[in-house]
Design a protein around this motif. Structure first.
Motif, PDB file in Angstrom:
ATOM      1  N   GLY A 248      40.153  30.592  28.158  1.00  0.00           N
ATOM      2  CA  GLY A 248      40.332  29.475  29.078  1.00  0.00           C
ATOM      3  C   GLY A 248      40.098  29.801  30.539  1.00  0.00           C
ATOM      4  O   GLY A 248      40.116  28.904  31.387  1.00  0.00           O
ATOM      5  N   TYR A 249      39.897  31.074  30.844  1.00  0.00           N
ATOM      6  CA  TYR A 249      39.633  31.504  32.224  1.00  0.00           C
ATOM      7  C   TYR A 249      38.173  31.940  32.361  1.00  0.00           C
ATOM      8  O   TYR A 249      37.539  32.365  31.387  1.00  0.00           O
ATOM      9  CB  TYR A 249      40.516  32.690  32.605  1.00  0.00           C
ATOM     10  CG  TYR A 249      41.967  32.373  32.849  1.00  0.00           C
ATOM     11  CD1 TYR A 249      42.432  32.024  34.113  1.00  0.00           C
ATOM     12  CD2 TYR A 249      42.904  32.449  31.815  1.00  0.00           C
ATOM     13  CE1 TYR A 249      43.774  31.753  34.350  1.00  0.00           C
ATOM     14  CE2 TYR A 249      44.251  32.177  32.035  1.00  0.00           C
ATOM     15  CZ  TYR A 249      44.674  31.830  33.305  1.00  0.00           C
ATOM     16  OH  TYR A 249      46.000  31.559  33.528  1.00  0.00           O
ATOM     17  N   HIS A 250      37.677  31.869  33.591  1.00  0.00           N
ATOM     18  CA  HIS A 250      36.369  32.445  33.896  1.00  0.00           C
ATOM     19  C   HIS A 250      36.569  33.597  34.878  1.00  0.00           C
ATOM     20  O   HIS A 250      37.224  33.432  35.914  1.00  0.00           O
ATOM     21  CB  HIS A 250      35.418  31.419  34.507  1.00  0.00           C
ATOM     22  CG  HIS A 250      34.028  31.958  34.684  1.00  0.00           C
ATOM     23  ND1 HIS A 250      33.138  32.038  33.636  1.00  0.00           N
ATOM     24  CD2 HIS A 250      33.401  32.496  35.767  1.00  0.00           C
ATOM     25  CE1 HIS A 250      32.021  32.579  34.066  1.00  0.00           C
ATOM     26  NE2 HIS A 250      32.152  32.874  35.359  1.00  0.00           N
ATOM     27  N   PHE A 251      36.021  34.748  34.541  1.00  0.00           N
ATOM     28  CA  PHE A 251      36.162  35.955  35.352  1.00  0.00           C
ATOM     29  C   PHE A 251      34.822  36.277  36.011  1.00  0.00           C
ATOM     30  O   PHE A 251      33.776  36.244  35.369  1.00  0.00           O
ATOM     31  CB  PHE A 251      36.578  37.153  34.494  1.00  0.00           C
ATOM     32  CG  PHE A 251      37.914  37.004  33.824  1.00  0.00           C
ATOM     33  CD1 PHE A 251      39.065  37.485  34.433  1.00  0.00           C
ATOM     34  CD2 PHE A 251      38.024  36.382  32.587  1.00  0.00           C
ATOM     35  CE1 PHE A 251      40.296  37.353  33.829  1.00  0.00           C
ATOM     36  CE2 PHE A 251      39.253  36.246  31.969  1.00  0.00           C
ATOM     37  CZ  PHE A 251      40.392  36.732  32.592  1.00  0.00           C
ATOM     38  N   LYS A 252      34.888  36.629  37.295  1.00  0.00           N
ATOM     39  CA  LYS A 252      33.687  37.037  38.022  1.00  0.00           C
ATOM     40  C   LYS A 252      34.072  38.148  38.994  1.00  0.00           C
ATOM     41  O   LYS A 252      35.093  38.049  39.685  1.00  0.00           O
ATOM     42  CB  LYS A 252      33.096  35.845  38.790  1.00  0.00           C
ATOM     43  CG  LYS A 252      31.767  36.137  39.472  1.00  0.00           C
ATOM     44  CD  LYS A 252      31.255  34.880  40.152  1.00  0.00           C
ATOM     45  CE  LYS A 252      29.924  35.122  40.851  1.00  0.00           C
ATOM     46  NZ  LYS A 252      28.834  35.427  39.903  1.00  0.00           N
ATOM     47  N   THR A 253      33.282  39.215  39.016  1.00  0.00           N
ATOM     48  CA  THR A 253      33.532  40.288  39.980  1.00  0.00           C
ATOM     49  C   THR A 253      32.418  40.298  41.019  1.00  0.00           C
ATOM     50  O   THR A 253      31.245  40.088  40.699  1.00  0.00           O
ATOM     51  CB  THR A 253      33.612  41.665  39.288  1.00  0.00           C
ATOM     52  OG1 THR A 253      32.417  41.894  38.522  1.00  0.00           O
ATOM     53  CG2 THR A 253      34.826  41.744  38.373  1.00  0.00           C
ATOM     54  N   VAL A 254      32.824  40.541  42.264  1.00  0.00           N
ATOM     55  CA  VAL A 254      31.884  40.559  43.380  1.00  0.00           C
ATOM     56  C   VAL A 254      32.036  41.881  44.121  1.00  0.00           C
ATOM     57  O   VAL A 254      33.153  42.312  44.434  1.00  0.00           O
ATOM     58  CB  VAL A 254      32.150  39.393  44.350  1.00  0.00           C
ATOM     59  CG1 VAL A 254      31.183  39.436  45.522  1.00  0.00           C
ATOM     60  CG2 VAL A 254      32.056  38.061  43.612  1.00  0.00           C
ATOM     61  N   SER A 255      30.910  42.521  44.398  1.00  0.00           N
ATOM     62  CA  SER A 255      30.950  43.804  45.105  1.00  0.00           C
ATOM     63  C   SER A 255      31.497  43.621  46.516  1.00  0.00           C
ATOM     64  O   SER A 255      31.155  42.666  47.216  1.00  0.00           O
ATOM     65  CB  SER A 255      29.545  44.408  45.161  1.00  0.00           C
ATOM     66  OG  SER A 255      29.545  45.593  45.932  1.00  0.00           O
ATOM     67  N   THR A 256      32.335  44.575  46.924  1.00  0.00           N
ATOM     68  CA  THR A 256      32.922  44.535  48.271  1.00  0.00           C
ATOM     69  C   THR A 256      32.449  45.706  49.123  1.00  0.00           C
ATOM     70  O   THR A 256      32.933  45.903  50.229  1.00  0.00           O
ATOM     71  CB  THR A 256      34.456  44.574  48.180  1.00  0.00           C
ATOM     72  OG1 THR A 256      34.851  45.781  47.516  1.00  0.00           O
ATOM     73  CG2 THR A 256      34.991  43.366  47.430  1.00  0.00           C
ATOM     74  N   GLY A 257      31.533  46.494  48.575  1.00  0.00           N
ATOM     75  CA  GLY A 257      31.051  47.668  49.300  1.00  0.00           C
ATOM     76  C   GLY A 257      31.885  48.899  49.028  1.00  0.00           C
ATOM     77  O   GLY A 257      31.541  50.002  49.440  1.00  0.00           O
ATOM     78  N   SER A 258      32.998  48.735  48.352  1.00  0.00           N
ATOM     79  CA  SER A 258      33.848  49.868  47.975  1.00  0.00           C
ATOM     80  C   SER A 258      33.787  50.031  46.462  1.00  0.00           C
ATOM     81  O   SER A 258      33.066  49.321  45.767  1.00  0.00           O
ATOM     82  CB  SER A 258      35.294  49.627  48.420  1.00  0.00           C
ATOM     83  OG  SER A 258      35.826  48.491  47.756  1.00  0.00           O
ATOM     84  N   ASN A 259      34.544  50.963  45.923  1.00  0.00           N
ATOM     85  CA  ASN A 259      34.541  51.200  44.484  1.00  0.00           C
ATOM     86  C   ASN A 259      35.188  50.058  43.711  1.00  0.00           C
ATOM     87  O   ASN A 259      34.851  49.808  42.551  1.00  0.00           O
ATOM     88  CB  ASN A 259      35.275  52.510  44.160  1.00  0.00           C
ATOM     89  CG  ASN A 259      34.496  53.719  44.624  1.00  0.00           C
ATOM     90  OD1 ASN A 259      33.269  53.679  44.668  1.00  0.00           O
ATOM     91  ND2 ASN A 259      35.195  54.787  44.970  1.00  0.00           N
TER      92      ASN A 259
END
Length: 394
Positions: A248-259
């Motif tokens: 029921g959730y949507h997950f998205k990761t976005v780069s922040t310039g760190s690890n």
């Protein structure tokens, strides 16, 4: 064999207030002892066999209902015994979501595998589970007889899998899937594994993705199950560029310039569309019956958090804010406000049927504000059932 009391007192323990109303069991507390004795005697008279079942279709799935109260509560008690004997614990959806959020936030050289079992309940062979229960010799003969009788009724109707609509099936399915869960968890390359009913997620190193996918399919095949391969549920993505839906959730990761990437969690597209469909069905019901007060109540019900008196164990809290408590921002709920405003436009099918005052009253309902302000409304189970009639075909 662990104690598995099956009598009037033990049957009473699995009956909630909602059950009393639903089955019209008694109207005064003085009737309880007599009703429970009669129920148990009816079970004994039928030799702990199911008298009859009714079948219906919901969203393309067949669900069953037990016709007799004695059978419903007899199986409910057996379900309690099974969970205690085999220590069956249902997966915790909220815990899984928290764990996935934490793992995505850690980043790393990992890949996510998302899979779904095709026709889960229908594909689990009931007879195979009964053979296990027989060979384990942990369940009482009375309980086993009742389960076998249920399987017989299902076979008469051309169904060999587990039936939807009763709690016993959820317990039996967890028992059936235990070998699969142990096998996936034992893989050296499994960094994280979770299964919620038929929804599977695995985190592994990128080099092992194909091996893990192949192993998942193999282990399911041993149980005569298979993955859904229509492209709607199967997915592989990198943790650092994740973009997938689960539970029921949507997950998205976005780069922040760190690890460590930024993890953005929102409501999945399927769940958003489900709420939108319920809004539309509420307006369709208004078209048919002209009952504006019920339309207003349905839209308010969909927008707010609610307390529903469900059982003796206490009140049940539900609603978008509660069910999707891990979304990154409540701003995501404004999609429903925009949808409502579009419906209420004067030139639309529904908007043109409403008076200016009615449109204004509906516009005051805000999914976003209801969650932001923590609006909670109390409902009786009877009122909830009446409001839900507009989307009862789901």
């Amino acid at each position: 064999m662990l104690q598995q009391t099956l009598g009037p007192d033990s049957l009473l323990k699995v009956i909630s207030r909602n059950d009393v109303q639903r089955w019209d069991l008694w109207s005064r507390s003085s009737e309880i002892d007599s009703v429970m004795r009669s129920m148990f005697l009816a079970l004994e008279k039928s030799s702990f066999r199911i008298d009859g079942i009714s079948m219906s279709s919901h969203n393309g799935n067949t669900t069953i209902k037990l016709n007799q109260a004695k059978d419903h509560f007899g199986l409910k008690l057996i379900d309690r015994h099974l969970r205690r004997i085999y220590k069956v614990v249902q997966s915790d959806r909220n815990r899984i979501i928290r764990e996935i959020r934490a793992l995505l936030g850690d980043g790393g050289q990992l890949s996510i595998i998302r899979e779904d079992v095709r026709a889960f309940y229908e594909s689990i062979r009931f007879e195979k589970l009964i053979e296990k229960l027989r060979s384990d010799m942990l369940l009482s003969n009375r309980s086993l007889s009742m389960i076998e009788s249920l399987n017989g009724k299902l076979l008469e109707n051309g169904n060999s899998g587990l039936p939807r609509g009763i709690a016993l099936s959820a317990t039996l399915s967890e028992l059936y899937m235990e070998p699969f869960d142990r096998a996936i968890q034992a893989m050296p390359c499994t960094f994280y594994f979770a299964r919620y009913v038929d929804d599977i997620v695995v985190l592994t190193d990128s080099e092992s993705v194909n091996d893990v996918k192949h192993f998942i399919a193999e282990e399911l095949q041993k149980l005569e199950l298979e993955l859904r391969n229509d492209g709607t549920r199967s997915l592989v993505c990198d943790v650092r560029s994740a973009d997938f839906s689960y539970l029921g959730y949507h997950f998205k990761t976005v780069s922040t310039g760190s690890n460590a990437p930024k993890v953005i969690i929102s409501i999945s597209k399927n769940k958003i569309n489900k709420v939108k469909r319920r809004i539309i069905k509420s307006f369709i019901a208004f078209e048919n019956d002209g009952d504006f007060s019920t339309l207003l109540a349905r839209c308010r019900y969909l927008s707010c958090s609610k307390i529903v008196k469900k059982s003796d164990t206490g009140d049940v809290l539900s609603g978008l804010k509660y069910n999707y408590r891990y979304i990154s921002s409540l701003e995501k709920l404004k999609v429903f406000d925009g949808f409502m405003n579009k419906i209420l436009s004067g030139g639309t099918r529904f908007g043109s049927r409403l008076t200016a005052d009615q449109r204004d009253r509906l516009r005051r309902i805000s999914f976003y504000r209801a969650s932001r302000d923590g609006t909670v409304v109390s409902y009786t189970r009877r009122k909830v059932n009446r409001l839900k009639q507009a989307w009862s075909d789901e």
